[in-house]
Design a protein around this motif. Structure first.
Motif, PDB file in Angstrom:
ATOM      1  N   ILE A   1       0.835  -1.207   0.000  1.00 23.01           N
ATOM      2  CA  ILE A   1       0.000   0.000   0.000  1.00 23.01           C
ATOM      3  C   ILE A   1       0.868   1.255   0.000  1.00 23.01           C
ATOM      4  CG2 ILE A   1      -1.632   1.356   1.393  1.00 23.01           C
ATOM      5  CD1 ILE A   1      -2.816  -1.363   2.329  1.00 23.01           C
ATOM      6  N   LEU A   2       1.950   1.243   0.776  1.00 22.28           N
ATOM      7  CA  LEU A   2       2.830   2.404   0.857  1.00 22.28           C
ATOM      8  C   LEU A   2       3.767   2.501  -0.340  1.00 22.28           C
ATOM      9  CD1 LEU A   2       3.739   2.362   4.660  1.00 22.28           C
ATOM     10  CD2 LEU A   2       2.033   3.769   3.502  1.00 22.28           C
ATOM     11  N   GLY A   3       3.946   1.391  -1.047  1.00 25.11           N
ATOM     12  CA  GLY A   3       4.802   1.404  -2.231  1.00 25.11           C
ATOM     13  C   GLY A   3       6.273   1.242  -1.934  1.00 25.11           C
ATOM     14  N   ARG A   4       6.587   0.625  -0.781  1.00 23.30           N
ATOM     15  CA  ARG A   4       7.993   0.404  -0.433  1.00 23.30           C
ATOM     16  C   ARG A   4       8.068  -0.706   0.601  1.00 23.30           C
ATOM     17  NH1 ARG A   4       6.611   4.695   3.088  1.00 23.30           N
ATOM     18  NH2 ARG A   4       7.220   4.264   5.248  1.00 23.30           N
ATOM     19  N   PRO A   5       9.170  -1.423   0.657  1.00 21.21           N
ATOM     20  CA  PRO A   5       9.339  -2.424   1.717  1.00 21.21           C
ATOM     21  C   PRO A   5       9.501  -1.729   3.066  1.00 21.21           C
ATOM     22  CG  PRO A   5      11.360  -2.202   0.440  1.00 21.21           C
ATOM     23  CD  PRO A   5      10.316  -1.399  -0.277  1.00 21.21           C
ATOM     24  N   LEU A   6       9.021  -2.382   4.123  1.00 20.67           N
ATOM     25  CA  LEU A   6       9.062  -1.772   5.442  1.00 20.67           C
ATOM     26  C   LEU A   6      10.373  -2.095   6.147  1.00 20.67           C
ATOM     27  CD1 LEU A   6       5.443  -2.416   6.762  1.00 20.67           C
ATOM     28  CD2 LEU A   6       6.311  -0.531   5.381  1.00 20.67           C
ATOM     29  N   ALA A   7      10.874  -1.113   6.848  1.00 20.38           N
ATOM     30  CA  ALA A   7      12.059  -1.309   7.686  1.00 20.38           C
ATOM     31  C   ALA A   7      11.757  -0.644   9.027  1.00 20.38           C
ATOM     32  CB  ALA A   7      13.291  -0.697   7.039  1.00 20.38           C
TER      33      ALA A   7
ATOM     34  N   GLY B   1      -9.039  12.276   6.141  1.00 20.91           N
ATOM     35  CA  GLY B   1      -8.420  13.376   5.422  1.00 20.91           C
ATOM     36  C   GLY B   1      -6.921  13.191   5.249  1.00 20.91           C
ATOM     37  N   GLY B   2      -6.315  12.349   6.097  1.00 20.93           N
ATOM     38  CA  GLY B   2      -4.891  12.086   5.990  1.00 20.93           C
ATOM     39  C   GLY B   2      -4.548  10.878   5.156  1.00 20.93           C
ATOM     40  N   CYS B   3      -5.572  10.245   4.591  1.00 20.36           N
ATOM     41  CA  CYS B   3      -5.357   9.066   3.746  1.00 20.36           C
ATOM     42  C   CYS B   3      -5.047   9.524   2.321  1.00 20.36           C
ATOM     43  CB  CYS B   3      -6.597   8.178   3.756  1.00 20.36           C
ATOM     44  SG  CYS B   3      -6.408   6.621   2.864  1.00 20.36           S
ATOM     45  N   LYS B   4      -4.005   8.994   1.728  1.00 18.83           N
ATOM     46  CA  LYS B   4      -3.595   9.411   0.388  1.00 18.83           C
ATOM     47  C   LYS B   4      -4.297   8.589  -0.692  1.00 18.83           C
ATOM     48  CE  LYS B   4       0.972  11.101   1.753  1.00 18.83           C
ATOM     49  NZ  LYS B   4       2.443  11.011   1.536  1.00 18.83           N
ATOM     50  N   ALA B   5      -4.603   9.252  -1.785  1.00 14.72           N
ATOM     51  CA  ALA B   5      -5.285   8.574  -2.890  1.00 14.72           C
ATOM     52  C   ALA B   5      -4.464   7.394  -3.400  1.00 14.72           C
ATOM     53  CB  ALA B   5      -5.555   9.569  -4.015  1.00 14.72           C
ATOM     54  N   GLU B   6      -3.142   7.547  -3.429  1.00 13.66           N
ATOM     55  CA  GLU B   6      -2.291   6.464  -3.920  1.00 13.66           C
ATOM     56  C   GLU B   6      -2.425   5.216  -3.061  1.00 13.66           C
ATOM     57  OE1 GLU B   6      -1.353   9.547  -3.357  1.00 13.66           O
ATOM     58  OE2 GLU B   6      -0.823  10.329  -5.354  1.00 13.66           O
ATOM     59  N   TRP B   7      -2.644   5.423  -1.763  1.00 11.11           N
ATOM     60  CA  TRP B   7      -2.818   4.270  -0.876  1.00 11.11           C
ATOM     61  C   TRP B   7      -4.114   3.536  -1.202  1.00 11.11           C
ATOM     62  CZ3 TRP B   7      -1.711   7.207   4.351  1.00 11.11           C
ATOM     63  CH2 TRP B   7      -0.379   7.651   4.347  1.00 11.11           C
ATOM     64  N   ILE B   8      -5.172   4.299  -1.492  1.00  6.48           N
ATOM     65  CA  ILE B   8      -6.450   3.676  -1.863  1.00  6.48           C
ATOM     66  C   ILE B   8      -6.269   2.813  -3.109  1.00  6.48           C
ATOM     67  CG2 ILE B   8      -8.808   4.103  -2.657  1.00  6.48           C
ATOM     68  CD1 ILE B   8      -8.636   4.913   0.189  1.00  6.48           C
ATOM     69  N   ILE B   9      -5.582   3.351  -4.105  1.00  4.96           N
ATOM     70  CA  ILE B   9      -5.385   2.623  -5.369  1.00  4.96           C
ATOM     71  C   ILE B   9      -4.550   1.372  -5.134  1.00  4.96           C
ATOM     72  CG2 ILE B   9      -4.375   2.754  -7.678  1.00  4.96           C
ATOM     73  CD1 ILE B   9      -5.029   5.805  -7.590  1.00  4.96           C
ATOM     74  N   ARG B  10      -3.457   1.516  -4.370  1.00  5.31           N
ATOM     75  CA  ARG B  10      -2.608   0.343  -4.122  1.00  5.31           C
ATOM     76  C   ARG B  10      -3.309  -0.670  -3.218  1.00  5.31           C
ATOM     77  NH1 ARG B  10       1.930   4.164  -2.490  1.00  5.31           N
ATOM     78  NH2 ARG B  10       2.749   4.992  -4.453  1.00  5.31           N
ATOM     79  N   TRP B  11      -4.125  -0.183  -2.270  1.00  2.00           N
ATOM     80  CA  TRP B  11      -4.899  -1.110  -1.424  1.00  2.00           C
ATOM     81  C   TRP B  11      -5.807  -1.974  -2.294  1.00  2.00           C
ATOM     82  CZ3 TRP B  11     -10.309  -0.710  -1.209  1.00  2.00           C
ATOM     83  CH2 TRP B  11     -10.935  -1.610  -0.358  1.00  2.00           C
ATOM     84  N   SER B  12      -6.534  -1.337  -3.212  1.00  2.00           N
ATOM     85  CA  SER B  12      -7.423  -2.088  -4.097  1.00  2.00           C
ATOM     86  C   SER B  12      -6.629  -3.088  -4.934  1.00  2.00           C
ATOM     87  CB  SER B  12      -8.188  -1.126  -5.009  1.00  2.00           C
ATOM     88  OG  SER B  12      -8.991  -1.820  -5.935  1.00  2.00           O
TER      89      SER B  12
END
Length: 457
Positions: A185-191, A204-215
């Motif tokens: 969802i974030l578009g990167r591996p977690l560390a 309001g703090g949720c990014k549109a890119e996260w919605i798209i990647r979540w789907s």
């Protein structure tokens, strides 16, 4: 979810839906249902239906369900139900669609409304009528409140995005258990702990890119495509328009911040029932979308849909309704769910296996003896239980979860999570069965297919 002018998009809708379904079934026993086959009688039948349901609603006004909070503006479930009933008289196209759906079902099954086993089918058709009317009423009121254009489909889009945000918030909260999906969802591996987990405090703090990647991630991590990534063209433009998604998210967040104290919402916004309701609406609208596309009509997410399909419901939804009707019918015939009786699991478990079961239940915040007591609440004589005799208990409960929802008044108490009063979530059931979510869904769908095939014979 709250938007200007809307009244039916919040947590109380589940109880409004159930109350209208219950009162409609009672009304159907009092009115001349065969008049659904005569278009000249439809207006009179609507009057009779409205009178009967209104009387039944008034009789339920002081019950726990009737007095329950329906939305954050102080309206009760009874008040919202009565208001939507009278909207039906003002917007008769939804009644016309309902009678046409009933006539179509009659052509297949005869006078099915006289069959106790068909209550599930009746409930579904009533639910469809009121769910589409709900969005039309709220869209009209949004236009009045804001002066901006809105359609039932746009209300549905708002609700999809609100549900997506809450799903993402849940994943963020449990990021350690969902590191791979959160990373996608974030578009990167977690560390380590992602900073976004602490930063996202509201929609309001949720990014549109996260919605798209979540789907996009749902097919990989959940077993089925997300709402922006199905074959339907409904959200095709939205998927490629992050700016539009961002604007809709900000609008929802700004109004929720301005309109009310969110404390009461905190108690319910994370409940599994919210996702179940979204899923029910999702499949209904997807079915409508596929029918519109098959007819060659153009479509976008702002287009007002026609009333639900009249001549032929979506095949999967019909099949699920048939299976659900069988389940509800057994409950009606027995006076309770096919569930109060001897367990069908003949071989007792060893102490080691019981201890392992109890440990899994404890990890999921369920009663230690949840699986043991839930098995004992099954009836070996039930047709549906016999049909699913080769499935584990979590798979059987997942079938009921899909067909009748997470909360049904006829479920035995032993099946319910005491903290929510509903069936465990699909994620909990998968953990209880020690399988992945995709495997749970696959086995659940196979079991439903067997029920559908047997019910058609």
């Amino acid at each position: 979810m709250r938007l200007p002018g809307t009244r039916y998009q919040e947590h109380g809708w589940e109880q409004v839906r159930k109350l209208l379904g219950l009162c409609s079934l009672q009304a159907f026993r009092q009115i001349e249902m065969h008049h659904v086959l005569d278009p000249e009688q439809h207006a009179a039948l609507l009057d009779a239906y409205t009178d009967a349901v209104a009387a039944s609603l008034r009789a339920n006004a002081r019950t726990a369900r009737g007095e329950a909070e329906g939305n954050s503006y102080g309206e009760s479930v009874y008040e919202l139900s009565l208001g939507l009933l009278y909207e039906l008289q003002a917007q008769t196209a939804y009644w016309t669609a309902f009678t046409a759906a009933m006539a179509s079902e009659y052509a297949r099954s005869g006078a099915f409304w006289q069959d106790a086993a068909a209550e599930g089918v009746l409930r579904k058709k009533v639910n469809d009528m009121y769910a589409t009317l709900r969005d039309k009423v709220d869209a009209d009121n949004y236009i009045v409140a804001t002066g901006r254009e809105c359609s039932p489909n746009k209300i549905y889009t708002y609700r999809m995005l609100d549900t997506a945000y809450r799903e993402i918030a849940g994943l963020f909260a449990a990021w350690e258990q969902n590191a791979a999906q959160v990373g996608a969802i974030l578009g990167r591996p977690l560390a380590g702990t992602p900073i976004e987990v602490r930063q996202m405090k509201s929609i309001g703090g949720c990014k549109a890119e996260w919605i798209i990647r979540w789907s996009e991630s749902l097919e990989r991590f959940g077993g089925s495509p997300g709402p922006l990534h199905t074959k339907s063209k409904r959200f095709a433009s939205l998927k490629n328009s992050p700016d539009k998604i961002a604007a809709l998210l900000v609008e929802i967040g700004d109004y929720e911040e301005l309109s009310a104290n969110m404390d009461s919402a905190d108690d319910w916004q994370g409940e599994a029932g919210e996702a179940a309701l979204w899923l029910e609406d999702y499949w209904r609208v997807m079915g409508e979308s596929e029918q519109v596309e098959a007819s060659g009509q153009s479509q976008d997410e702002d287009r007002i849909l026609a009333a639900p399909a009249l001549d032929d419901d979506v095949a999967d939804a019909d099949a699920d309704a048939d299976a659900a009707g069988i389940l509800a019918g057994e409950a009606a015939e027995g006076g309770a769910w096919p569930g109060a009786g001897a367990s069908m699991d003949a071989a007792p478990l060893s102490e080691t296996d019981l201890a392992a079961e109890q440990s899994r239940a404890e990890d999921l915040s369920l009663p230690l003896r949840y699986l043991e007591l839930a098995r004992a609440a099954q009836d070996a004589g039930s047709w549906t239980v016999r049909m699913m005799r080769d499935e584990s208990l979590p798979i059987r409960l997942a079938v009921y979860h899909k067909l009748l929802g997470a909360a049904d008044d006829t479920y035995p108490d032993a099946w319910l999570d005491p903290s929510t009063g509903e069936l465990p979530t699909l994620q909990q059931l998968a953990s209880l069965d020690q399988i992945s979510m995709p495997t749970l869904r696959k086995r659940r769908n196979e079991a439903i297919a067997r029920l559908q095939a047997a019910g058609a014979q």
